[in-house]
Design an enzyme around this catalytic site. Structure first.
Site, PDB file in Angstrom:
ATOM      1  CB  SER A 253      80.857  69.052  21.623  1.00 64.11           C
ATOM      2  OG  SER A 253      80.706  67.777  20.978  1.00 64.11           O
ATOM      3  CE  LYS A 254      88.065  68.978  19.697  1.00 60.61           C
ATOM      4  NZ  LYS A 254      88.526  68.496  21.008  1.00 60.61           N
TER       5      LYS A 254
END
Ligand code: GLU
Length: 482
Positions: A253-254
């Site tokens: 994820s980011k």
């Protein structure tokens, strides 16, 4: 004649192109290339609320930037279009009706509240939820009465209990007990298809022979196979790729770093390096040499050799690989890619040839294209002496710099060899006469010319800066030391 190999990448435009989708696209592309097949792009935008034009454009641009251009797709058309699901809404209802007519599907009038209640009961009983089949046996009169009240039905697929077996190209034989799958919706009450239905109808009509996708779709596959069978259609071969996990083994994820291809590109990753890197998430070259372009990968690619386990996305390895590509890239191509990262500098003070020279002599330690901004700073800006204050004001510099300034007047700036030899003479001179280590002499010169203790090759730096600029900087440094 054997069947044509047709694969597809079917992203939903509800976000920018994810690096995981790029890997799926690459494996489909490689499979098509290897088998002389066709690689189709289909945009799955049935969820109109979550889909956007901007995301769709990002998907197009990112796939193209990676070189994963498609043979058929929304922008170029093809024999089985349209290739955007929202333009295919008139296609799905007739197949749903066909399934109703054959007894494989039925109308369901349950409201969301009804279904929520069923979910809650299952939760209380701690049993997996399955639709109650409340609407399975409604009579025509009952259905007409509900419709007369304005209730629009969804359509559910009737799942019969059986053992469903299929041979996954990546995972091998997989078995499912369909008894665990409840009757699932294929059309929503608003007349749009669900993902599982649209994907089957589209893959069937687009004559997709092999469905290669992430294993997050594996629980959908039995449902999809049941629909194919009910329609009497040929079931494609499935291949489910392991997931891509972050180094801490959680979902990528980011917070771990970039995840969208366009963000990697913005950060200064080369598309060739990205593509090479994602190919290695599940695939391994037979000769052990990991740096390979897409043609070399295609030649060596075998889908049944893809690892079925999850892969770890190691940003550090990607950085290393990016650096390798930067080191080896054609200098003109690299310069084109670096220039946008130097937009804060007045690059027009140099000719194209000089700019290429600057990139050439600074690329060795670079990991990301964005690193060039810092690493070429002193070619475009006056040096900042704060970092080298002690050196410039030190005893060595006090003696070396005035002498060097004097000598520079006689340098042939068009001749690297001349600069190289004269610098060598200078080092020997200070060693003999002042016992300065060659390193100390060079530090003083480098610090004065660049404001740094490390950087590009000194001869090249002097040559690129040129006589006037070298003079100016040396005088500034000498004054600074006073
Ligand atoms: N649209 C789906 C997704 O973006 C892919 C569907 C499929 O490959 O079957 O995850």
């Amino acid at each position: 004649m054997s069947e044509e190999i047709r694969v597809r990448i079917a992203p939903s435009p509800s976000g920018n192109l994810h690096i995981g989708t790029a890997r799926t696209a690459l494996f489909n592309y490689l499979f098509a290339k290897k088998n002389n097949g066709k690689y189709v792009l289909r945009i799955e935008d049935t969820d109109l609320d979550r889909s956007s034009e901007a995301f769709k454009q990002n998907i197009f641009d990112s796939l193209k930037a990676l070189g994963l251009s498609w043979d058929e797709g929304p922008d170029i058309g093809g024999p089985y279009g349209p290739y955007k699901q929202s333009q295919r809404f008139d296609i799905y209802p007739k197949y749903a009706q066909m399934l109703i007519d054959k007894g494989y599907a039925y109308e369901c009038f349950c409201s969301n509240e009804d279904l929520e209640k069923e979910h809650e009961i299952a939760k209380e009983k701690k049993i997996p939820y399955k639709y109650s089949r409340k609407c399975l046996n409604l009579t025509k009169e009952e259905k007409d009465a509900l419709k007369a009240k304005g209730i629009k039905p969804s359509i559910r697929f009737k799942v019969d209990a059986k053992e469903l077996i299929f041979n996954d190209m990546v995972k091998g034989e997989l078995k499912f007990d369909t008894n665990l799958i409840g009757d699932f919706a294929i059309m929503k009450s608003n007349g749009t298809p669900t993902y599982n239905f649209a994907v089957v109808i589209d893959d069937m009509l687009m004559k997709i022979s092999h469905v290669i996708r992430g294993e997050d779709h594996i629980s959908n596959t039995p449902k999809q196979i049941l629909i194919y069978e009910a329609l009497g259609a040929k079931v494609p071969q499935f291949g489910h790729l392991g997931m891509i996990l972050a180094p801490d083994r959680s979902k990528l994820s980011k917070r771990h770093g970039a995840t969208a291809v366009s963000d990697f590109i913005k950060q200064g990753y080369l598309t060739d390096a990205l593509l090479n890197f994602v190919a290695l998430l599940g695939w391994a070259p037979s000769d052990g040499n990991e740096i390979k372009n897409v043609d070399e990968i295609a030649a060596d690619f075998r889908i049944n050799e893809i690892s079925s386990s999850n892969s770890i996305f190691e940003y550090e390895k990607l950085n290393w690989m990016n650096g390798q590509y930067i080191k080896k890239m054609d200098i003109s191509k690299l310069t084109d890619l670096v220039l946008p990262f130097l937009k804060n500098y007045n690059t027009s003070i140099y000719s194209r040839k000089q700019l290429e020279h600057i990139i050439e002599v600074t690329r060795e330690p670079v990991t990301l294209l964005s690193d060039f901004e810092n690493d070429t700073y002193y070619f475009f800006n006056e040096p900042d002496y704060t970092e080298v204050d002690e050196i410039i004001k030190g005893d060595v510099a006090k003696i070396v710099l005035p002498k060097f300034l004097e000598q520079v007047q006689n340098y042939d700036f068009d001749n690297e060899e001349d600069i190289h030899d004269k610098l060598g003479e200078l080092r020997s001179y200070f060693k003999e006469n002042h016992s300065f280590k060659p390193k100390e002499t060079m530090w003083a010169i480098r610090s004065a010319l660049t404001g740094r203790t490390r950087g590009a090759d000194m001869v090249a730096t002097i040559q690129i800066l040129g006589k006037d600029e070298a003079n100016k900087r040396l005088k500034t440094a000498i004054n600074y030391a006073q």
